[in-house]
Design a protein around this motif. Structure first.
Motif, PDB file in Angstrom:
ATOM      1  N   UNK A  21       0.850  -1.203   0.000  1.00  0.00           N
ATOM      2  CA  UNK A  21       0.000   0.000   0.000  1.00  0.00           C
ATOM      3  C   UNK A  21       0.880   1.245   0.000  1.00  0.00           C
ATOM      4  N   UNK A  22       1.945   1.242   0.801  1.00  0.00           N
ATOM      5  CA  UNK A  22       2.870   2.375   0.809  1.00  0.00           C
ATOM      6  C   UNK A  22       3.539   2.582  -0.533  1.00  0.00           C
ATOM      7  N   UNK A  23       3.888   1.486  -1.201  1.00  0.00           N
ATOM      8  CA  UNK A  23       4.480   1.583  -2.529  1.00  0.00           C
ATOM      9  C   UNK A  23       3.505   2.217  -3.515  1.00  0.00           C
ATOM     10  N   UNK A  24       2.251   1.815  -3.431  1.00  0.00           N
ATOM     11  CA  UNK A  24       1.234   2.393  -4.322  1.00  0.00           C
ATOM     12  C   UNK A  24       1.034   3.878  -4.043  1.00  0.00           C
ATOM     13  N   UNK A  25       1.011   4.259  -2.768  1.00  0.00           N
ATOM     14  CA  UNK A  25       0.863   5.674  -2.404  1.00  0.00           C
ATOM     15  C   UNK A  25       2.056   6.471  -2.922  1.00  0.00           C
ATOM     16  N   UNK A  26       3.256   5.971  -2.686  1.00  0.00           N
ATOM     17  CA  UNK A  26       4.458   6.675  -3.149  1.00  0.00           C
ATOM     18  C   UNK A  26       4.468   6.788  -4.670  1.00  0.00           C
ATOM     19  N   UNK A  27       4.059   5.737  -5.351  1.00  0.00           N
ATOM     20  CA  UNK A  27       4.018   5.782  -6.818  1.00  0.00           C
ATOM     21  C   UNK A  27       3.003   6.775  -7.338  1.00  0.00           C
ATOM     22  N   UNK A  28       1.839   6.825  -6.721  1.00  0.00           N
ATOM     23  CA  UNK A  28       0.803   7.767  -7.159  1.00  0.00           C
ATOM     24  C   UNK A  28       1.256   9.208  -6.957  1.00  0.00           C
ATOM     25  N   UNK A  29       1.885   9.483  -5.832  1.00  0.00           N
ATOM     26  CA  UNK A  29       2.337  10.844  -5.577  1.00  0.00           C
ATOM     27  C   UNK A  29       3.587  11.201  -6.388  1.00  0.00           C
ATOM     28  N   UNK A  30       4.337  10.198  -6.826  1.00  0.00           N
ATOM     29  CA  UNK A  30       5.454  10.473  -7.729  1.00  0.00           C
ATOM     30  C   UNK A  30       4.908  10.972  -9.062  1.00  0.00           C
ATOM     31  N   UNK A  31       3.902  10.295  -9.565  1.00  0.00           N
ATOM     32  CA  UNK A  31       3.288  10.702 -10.827  1.00  0.00           C
ATOM     33  C   UNK A  31       2.633  12.076 -10.694  1.00  0.00           C
ATOM     34  N   UNK A  32       2.051  12.351  -9.529  1.00  0.00           N
ATOM     35  CA  UNK A  32       1.394  13.634  -9.291  1.00  0.00           C
ATOM     36  C   UNK A  32       2.384  14.753  -8.949  1.00  0.00           C
ATOM     37  N   UNK A  33       3.670  14.419  -8.838  1.00  0.00           N
ATOM     38  CA  UNK A  33       4.732  15.380  -8.509  1.00  0.00           C
ATOM     39  C   UNK A  33       4.472  16.083  -7.176  1.00  0.00           C
ATOM     40  N   UNK A  34       4.087  15.301  -6.184  1.00  0.00           N
ATOM     41  CA  UNK A  34       3.835  15.816  -4.837  1.00  0.00           C
ATOM     42  C   UNK A  34       4.824  15.148  -3.876  1.00  0.00           C
ATOM     43  N   UNK A  35       5.933  15.812  -3.574  1.00  0.00           N
ATOM     44  CA  UNK A  35       6.957  15.174  -2.734  1.00  0.00           C
ATOM     45  C   UNK A  35       6.480  14.793  -1.337  1.00  0.00           C
ATOM     46  N   UNK A  36       5.589  15.571  -0.740  1.00  0.00           N
ATOM     47  CA  UNK A  36       5.113  15.252   0.608  1.00  0.00           C
ATOM     48  C   UNK A  36       4.377  13.912   0.603  1.00  0.00           C
ATOM     49  N   UNK A  37       3.532  13.686  -0.375  1.00  0.00           N
ATOM     50  CA  UNK A  37       2.815  12.417  -0.479  1.00  0.00           C
ATOM     51  C   UNK A  37       3.754  11.263  -0.763  1.00  0.00           C
ATOM     52  N   UNK A  38       4.772  11.527  -1.581  1.00  0.00           N
ATOM     53  CA  UNK A  38       5.766  10.490  -1.874  1.00  0.00           C
ATOM     54  C   UNK A  38       6.450  10.028  -0.590  1.00  0.00           C
ATOM     55  N   UNK A  39       6.893  10.982   0.227  1.00  0.00           N
ATOM     56  CA  UNK A  39       7.575  10.620   1.463  1.00  0.00           C
ATOM     57  C   UNK A  39       6.624  10.008   2.479  1.00  0.00           C
ATOM     58  N   UNK A  40       5.357  10.354   2.420  1.00  0.00           N
ATOM     59  CA  UNK A  40       4.364   9.690   3.270  1.00  0.00           C
ATOM     60  C   UNK A  40       4.250   8.216   2.868  1.00  0.00           C
ATOM     61  N   UNK A  41       4.278   7.946   1.567  1.00  0.00           N
ATOM     62  CA  UNK A  41       4.251   6.564   1.086  1.00  0.00           C
ATOM     63  C   UNK A  41       5.488   5.791   1.530  1.00  0.00           C
ATOM     64  N   UNK A  42       6.645   6.445   1.506  1.00  0.00           N
ATOM     65  CA  UNK A  42       7.878   5.808   1.970  1.00  0.00           C
ATOM     66  C   UNK A  42       7.760   5.484   3.465  1.00  0.00           C
ATOM     67  N   UNK A  43       7.144   6.390   4.227  1.00  0.00           N
ATOM     68  CA  UNK A  43       6.946   6.138   5.660  1.00  0.00           C
ATOM     69  C   UNK A  43       6.021   4.936   5.878  1.00  0.00           C
ATOM     70  N   UNK A  44       5.006   4.794   5.033  1.00  0.00           N
ATOM     71  CA  UNK A  44       4.095   3.642   5.150  1.00  0.00           C
ATOM     72  C   UNK A  44       4.840   2.351   4.822  1.00  0.00           C
ATOM     73  N   UNK A  45       5.753   2.401   3.858  1.00  0.00           N
ATOM     74  CA  UNK A  45       6.565   1.220   3.535  1.00  0.00           C
ATOM     75  C   UNK A  45       7.381   0.802   4.759  1.00  0.00           C
TER      76      UNK A  45
END
Length: 84
Positions: A21-45
């Protein structure tokens, strides 16, 4: 490896599911160019790894293996009879 039931435990499934789930969140925010969401996904991982380790420590992971005990003559004899 297949004969050892590797990773088929509640701890493994839960940890991997949270990390996925964290990988999916980080991937979605990478595509959306939102670094805060990307790092939130990394935290979930990372949280998935922590939860999996905690569940394993609580006894929901694979039991620690003990070295195989040598067979006695009484244990080896029935196997020889069934192989004939």
């Amino acid at each position: 490896m297949a004969g050892h039931n590797h990773g088929h435990t509640p701890a493994a499934w839960t940890g991997v599911t949270i990390a996925f789930i964290g990988f999916c969140v980080a991937g979605a925010f990478t595509v959306a160019a939102k670094p805060v969401g990307f790092f939130a996904g990394i935290a979930v991982i990372a949280l998935g790894g922590i939860v999996g380790a905690a569940m394993r420590a609580a006894g929901l992971g694979m039991p620690k293996t003990q070295p195989p005990q040598p067979k006695t003559a009484a244990q080896a004899q029935p196997q020889a009879q069934t192989q004939q």
